[in-house]
Scaffold this motif. Structure first.
Motif, PDB file in Angstrom:
ATOM      1  N   PHE A 193       3.210  -0.279  19.478  1.00 38.13           N
ATOM      2  CA  PHE A 193       4.069  -1.460  19.370  1.00 38.13           C
ATOM      3  C   PHE A 193       3.792  -2.229  18.078  1.00 38.13           C
ATOM      4  O   PHE A 193       4.706  -2.829  17.497  1.00 38.13           O
ATOM      5  N   LEU A 194       2.548  -2.213  17.630  1.00 33.86           N
ATOM      6  CA  LEU A 194       2.203  -2.864  16.363  1.00 33.86           C
ATOM      7  C   LEU A 194       2.979  -2.216  15.218  1.00 33.86           C
ATOM      8  O   LEU A 194       3.553  -2.900  14.363  1.00 33.86           O
ATOM      9  N   GLU A 195       3.024  -0.891  15.222  1.00 36.27           N
ATOM     10  CA  GLU A 195       3.755  -0.175  14.182  1.00 36.27           C
ATOM     11  C   GLU A 195       5.259  -0.364  14.333  1.00 36.27           C
ATOM     12  O   GLU A 195       5.991  -0.521  13.353  1.00 36.27           O
ATOM     13  N   LYS A 196       5.723  -0.364  15.576  1.00 36.48           N
ATOM     14  CA  LYS A 196       7.156  -0.462  15.849  1.00 36.48           C
ATOM     15  C   LYS A 196       7.735  -1.792  15.390  1.00 36.48           C
ATOM     16  O   LYS A 196       8.842  -1.841  14.832  1.00 36.48           O
ATOM     17  N   TYR A 197       6.998  -2.889  15.610  1.00 41.01           N
ATOM     18  CA  TYR A 197       7.561  -4.216  15.356  1.00 41.01           C
ATOM     19  C   TYR A 197       7.063  -4.877  14.068  1.00 41.01           C
ATOM     20  O   TYR A 197       7.516  -5.974  13.735  1.00 41.01           O
ATOM     21  N   SER A 198       6.145  -4.248  13.360  1.00 39.58           N
ATOM     22  CA  SER A 198       5.722  -4.808  12.082  1.00 39.58           C
ATOM     23  C   SER A 198       6.879  -4.709  11.093  1.00 39.58           C
ATOM     24  O   SER A 198       7.384  -3.615  10.826  1.00 39.58           O
ATOM     25  N   GLU A 199       7.291  -5.841  10.584  1.00 37.68           N
ATOM     26  CA  GLU A 199       8.412  -5.858   9.650  1.00 37.68           C
ATOM     27  C   GLU A 199       7.945  -5.456   8.255  1.00 37.68           C
ATOM     28  O   GLU A 199       6.764  -5.555   7.915  1.00 37.68           O
ATOM     29  N   ARG A 200       8.908  -4.994   7.479  1.00 37.56           N
ATOM     30  CA  ARG A 200       8.580  -4.577   6.110  1.00 37.56           C
ATOM     31  C   ARG A 200       7.968  -5.750   5.335  1.00 37.56           C
ATOM     32  O   ARG A 200       8.487  -6.856   5.333  1.00 37.56           O
ATOM     33  N   GLY A 201       6.836  -5.491   4.712  1.00 28.85           N
ATOM     34  CA  GLY A 201       6.149  -6.539   3.964  1.00 28.85           C
ATOM     35  C   GLY A 201       5.199  -7.361   4.807  1.00 28.85           C
ATOM     36  O   GLY A 201       4.465  -8.197   4.274  1.00 28.85           O
ATOM     37  N   GLN A 202       5.215  -7.146   6.121  1.00 30.59           N
ATOM     38  CA  GLN A 202       4.306  -7.893   6.992  1.00 30.59           C
ATOM     39  C   GLN A 202       2.899  -7.317   6.870  1.00 30.59           C
ATOM     40  O   GLN A 202       2.720  -6.101   6.936  1.00 30.59           O
ATOM     41  N   PRO A 203       1.885  -8.157   6.717  1.00 26.51           N
ATOM     42  CA  PRO A 203       0.538  -7.654   6.428  1.00 26.51           C
ATOM     43  C   PRO A 203      -0.212  -7.104   7.635  1.00 26.51           C
ATOM     44  O   PRO A 203      -1.242  -6.483   7.469  1.00 26.51           O
ATOM     45  N   VAL A 204       0.261  -7.343   8.861  1.00 23.14           N
ATOM     46  CA  VAL A 204      -0.505  -6.957  10.047  1.00 23.14           C
ATOM     47  C   VAL A 204      -0.581  -5.432  10.168  1.00 23.14           C
ATOM     48  O   VAL A 204       0.423  -4.743  10.178  1.00 23.14           O
ATOM     49  N   ARG A 205      -1.811  -4.906  10.253  1.00 22.43           N
ATOM     50  CA  ARG A 205      -2.016  -3.464  10.317  1.00 22.43           C
ATOM     51  C   ARG A 205      -2.998  -3.049  11.405  1.00 22.43           C
ATOM     52  O   ARG A 205      -3.143  -1.864  11.680  1.00 22.43           O
TER      53      ARG A 205
END
Length: 311
Positions: A193-205
């Motif tokens: 879900f972290l990968e699915k909802y991380s928006e482009r340019g969002q730093p959360v990894r």
């Protein structure tokens, strides 16, 4: 298995059931708590079926048994003829006809009114149906899968659900486990879900150890759907490249913190090791070499542990 994921023992049983159900076209009854992914499971069976040729390109039609008022359910499911009722200026196909020779998925079948249960059972038995207000007979060609969060056996005992329809639908019965019963899958699902909802340019990894421990300790009454919402919440509040415990929803933090203070709720050494391996594989996308480096153990040791845990 489509969008289903997990390496826990309960999910391995589910995958085996999907493989068996995909080899034929018998009805399937899917049971499980809300938010466990019953429709996802049905789509996995539909898309992987090979018994009469690939069915993935055939219709998958969903009928929600509690979405409409009772009088509207029958025409929605079976269609209606012109002038069948006031306002029916022309006929319309129902969902049974639209499903053709694909899959008709009956969501929350326990909420289907008894009168419509009788017509559905007759249509399934005779492999044919009449639209509302029509004498013309049509073939019922779709495979039927039904889902419920309620105990149909109990409803049959009280007369709230037809016994004949229950036995027909439960030719194959698959139970989806709650997220609490498959805790080892939480790191994998959270990373997905972290990968699915991380928006482009969002730093959360990534997710911090404290936040992950919190996710593992929480009971998840809303199951996978609630976990998905929690990760989306955390992404909206995260201020760095790592989701911290404070970024999680307050309800999750509070309940998990209380449980973590209970010594009986702490993980055993073996459980902690198992979860650490699952999390490392989730973070590295299944790359065993990278996972071994992350765990600070030789790759040969990781391979040995994977075998010992049956992964």
């Amino acid at each position: 298995m489509g969008s289903l994921m997990g390496v826990s023992v309960p999910m391995q049983r589910v995958y085996a059931s999907i493989q068996r159900a995909s080899s034929h076209r018998y009805p399937v009854l899917i049971v499980g708590e809300g938010g466990t992914g019953k429709e996802v499971l049905a789509r996995a069976i539909h898309s992987s079926g090979q018994s009469s040729g690939p069915r993935a390109d055939r219709p998958f039609v969903v009928f929600d048994c509690k979405a409409l008022a009772a009088p509207l359910l029958e025409p929605e499911l079976f269609g209606y003829a012109k002038d069948a009722f006031i306002g029916a200026s022309e006929g319309k196909n129902g969902l049974v006809a639209l499903a053709e020779d694909g899959t008709l998925f009956l969501r929350e079948i326990a909420d289907l009114p008894l009168k419509l249960q009788a017509k559905l059972f007759q249509a399934l038995q005779e492999k044919g149906f009449n639209p509302v207000g029509s004498t013309e007979r049509f073939a019922f060609r779709a495979r039927v899968m039904a889902a419920t969060r309620r105990n149909l056996g109990d409803l049959v005992a009280t007369g709230a659900f037809r016994e004949d329809l229950y036995f027909h639908l439960s030719a194959v019965r698959i139970e989806l486990p709650s997220l609490q019963a498959r805790r080892p899958d939480i790191p994998l699902l959270a990373s997905h879900f972290l990968e699915k909802y991380s928006e482009r340019g969002q730093p959360v990894r990534n997710i911090s150890d404290a936040a992950m421990e919190c996710l593992l300790a929480y009971s998840w009454p809303g199951n996978v759907l609630e976990l998905e919402g929690a990760i989306r919440w955390a992404l909206s509040f995260a201020s760095s490249a790592v989701i911290e415990m404070d970024d999680l929803p307050p309800a999750v933090r509070t309940a998990a913190s209380s449980r973590l203070r209970d010594p009986a709720a702490r993980l055993s050494t073996m459980q902690a090791e198992y979860l650490a391996i699952i999390r490392a594989l989730a973070v590295t996308g299944g790359d065993r070499t990278a996972a071994a480096q992350l765990l600070h153990i030789p790759e040969s040791a990781l391979e040995s542990k994977l075998q010992s845990y049956g992964l």
